[in-house]
Design a protein around this motif. Structure first.
Motif, PDB file in Angstrom:
ATOM      1  N   ARG A  37      11.954  59.534 -12.789  1.00 48.83           N
ATOM      2  CA  ARG A  37      10.581  59.266 -13.263  1.00 48.83           C
ATOM      3  C   ARG A  37      10.512  59.344 -14.783  1.00 48.83           C
ATOM      4  NH1 ARG A  37       6.046  59.930  -9.630  1.00 48.83           N
ATOM      5  NH2 ARG A  37       6.686  60.869  -7.668  1.00 48.83           N
ATOM      6  N   ARG A  80       9.388  56.524 -17.370  1.00 48.98           N
ATOM      7  CA  ARG A  80       8.321  56.769 -18.353  1.00 48.98           C
ATOM      8  C   ARG A  80       8.801  56.340 -19.745  1.00 48.98           C
ATOM      9  NH1 ARG A  80       6.685  59.810 -22.107  1.00 48.98           N
ATOM     10  NH2 ARG A  80       8.564  61.064 -22.124  1.00 48.98           N
ATOM     11  N   LEU A 131       6.699  52.835 -15.620  1.00 44.75           N
ATOM     12  CA  LEU A 131       5.899  53.466 -14.569  1.00 44.75           C
ATOM     13  C   LEU A 131       4.851  52.442 -14.160  1.00 44.75           C
ATOM     14  CD1 LEU A 131       5.349  57.075 -15.981  1.00 44.75           C
ATOM     15  CD2 LEU A 131       6.762  56.408 -14.033  1.00 44.75           C
ATOM     16  N   GLN A 186       5.144  54.467  -7.084  1.00 39.58           N
ATOM     17  CA  GLN A 186       5.856  53.656  -8.061  1.00 39.58           C
ATOM     18  C   GLN A 186       6.211  52.279  -7.512  1.00 39.58           C
ATOM     19  OE1 GLN A 186       6.910  54.184 -11.348  1.00 39.58           O
ATOM     20  NE2 GLN A 186       7.793  52.135 -11.214  1.00 39.58           N
TER      21      GLN A 186
END
Ligand code: KG4
Ligand code: ZN
Length: 389
Positions: free
Chosen positions: A68, A72, A77, A114
């Motif tokens: 993640r 980012r 994202l 996601q």
């Protein structure tokens, strides 16, 4: 091509996304879009080395948060669009992560939030390393591949250690063949000859402990924390600065044998004997042991590397793996190469990238992906003692 690197062979969990283009020549360029790493070294310190089941558990815990974070950093994202084959694919996911319940939970939560990121291929370390640890990375790669239909490239961790020093500032350094790589890490010590880019011939290797392992075990004998390499190196530097000259000598195992193999376990035993003889160790004695130990390791590694450089008419010398961070080994190799009048080019990893990371895995994966060397997810196997070829 955007390529995701996943590394879980030892005690570092690492995920990286790079964007690369060009072939292995002057046209090669890459950017690091996102890079996240979690080291478990402090946790393993208690055991004085890497504890496989702890490593496995931590990888399973860290992979999704690191992934993640990479998304980012890469501005990827996005909101989830659930696939229309939902139920079928839940079953597949459950099967893929059957042995990683915690990871399954995290991945299931991930895909609810996601959407498919723009990733063209996933490069994952399949060996060498600790098998339980390798499996976590492989199963995570399979899960992502299954959810988003992204092809997988299997990467040999040691190839990553060879490729990384060839890069600088997102481009490739000039590399002339034949190339010799001195790979010195916590698990391996190898001399690898590449007659051309991508071909590997292991001409010598350790018969027992790896160079990094010898640093770690010696550090333990001196009551220094894990990982021991940087600690010993710090003490040895202090000893040099103070001009200390030890009255004892440590052996240089196999240094003058007519082969390119190494052996470091005898060195560790000799240190143990020294420590017993001088108990309780004064600070000065500790500094002297660290100094003589580092000198002995450097001497053996460099003497044999120089001999291989001569024999194979090597043009480029690469030093990779965690121990390549050692400044004494670096400067001595450079000094002795120059003293021998040998013009071979010496390449080291960029600062901070000597130890395990996923950039090196993504880079190695890129070159395989370029030649279409993908693996069927179900065919991937963690191989603890995977060899370079
Ligand atoms: O390549 P790496 O991160 O992991 C493996 O693939 O094994 O290497 C870790 C090893 C450890 O044994 C550590 O003590 C050693 O690299 N190391 C060093 C130094 N920094 C890390 N050894 C000697 N001098 C250093 N400065
Ligand atoms: Zn490594």
């Amino acid at each position: 091509m955007k390529i995701l690197g996943i590394e879980t062979s030892c005690d570092e969990t690492a995920v990286t996304l790079i964007e690369a283009h060009g072939g292995f020549d002057n046209s090669f360029r890459f950017d690091i879009l996102g890079n996240a790493l979690m080291s478990q070294a402090a946790m393993h310190a208690e055991y004085g080395g890497v504890f496989p089941n702890l490593a496995k558990r931590e990888h399973a815990r860290n992979l999704v948060p690191l992934f993640r974070e990479v998304l980012r950093q890469s501005d990827m994202l996005s909101a989830a669009i659930l696939p229309d084959n939902g139920p079928l694919f839940q079953v597949e996911l459950q099967e893929t992560l059957a042995r990683e319940p915690e990871l399954l939970e995290a991945v299931t939560a991930l895909i609810l939030e996601q959407g498919k990121p723009h990733i063209d291929a996933i490069a994952v370390t399949v060996g060498p390393g600790l098998e339980p640890a390798l499996w976590v990375g492989i199963n995570f790669a399979r899960a992502l591949s299954c959810i988003w239909d992204i092809p997988i490239v299997a990467v040999n961790h040691m190839e990553g250690h060879i490729i990384l020093p060839l890069m600088e500032n997102g481009a490739q350094k000039a590399v002339e063949s034949p190339m010799l790589s001195l790979l010195i890490s916590g698990g391996h010590t190898e001399l690898v000859l590449s007659r051309e880019f991508g071909s590997y011939d292991v001409v010598g290797e350790t018969r027992d402990d790896a160079a990094g392992e010898a640093f770690d075990k010696t550090a333990r004998l001196l009551d220094l924390p894990y990982p021991g390499g940087p600690e010993i190196s710090r003490l040895a530097a202090e000893a040099r600065e103070k001009g200390l000259v030890p009255k004892f000598k440590l052996p240089r195992p196999m240094m003058n044998e007519a082969n390119y193999d190494f052996s470091f376990s005898g060195l560790k035993t000799a240190v143990r004997t020294l420590v017993h003889e001088h108990k309780p160790l004064s600070n000065k004695k500790k500094l002297e042991i660290a100094l003589e130990f580092e000198d002995a390791v450097a001497d053996v590694l460099i003497t044999k590397t120089l001999r291989a450089i001569d024999e194979y008419s090597v043009q480029t010398v690469v030093v990779g793996g965690g121990v390549s961070a050692n400044t004494h080994i670096r400067s001595e190799l450079a000094r002795r190469l120059e003293a021998a009048g040998n013009p071979a080019t010496l390449l080291f990893p960029e600062a901070g990238l000597e130890t395990d990371n996923a950039i090196m895995i993504a880079l190695a994966g890129y070159f395989h992906a370029q030649s279409g060397e993908f693996s069927a997810p179900a065919a991937l196997v963690a191989t603890g003692n995977l060899r370079l070829k």
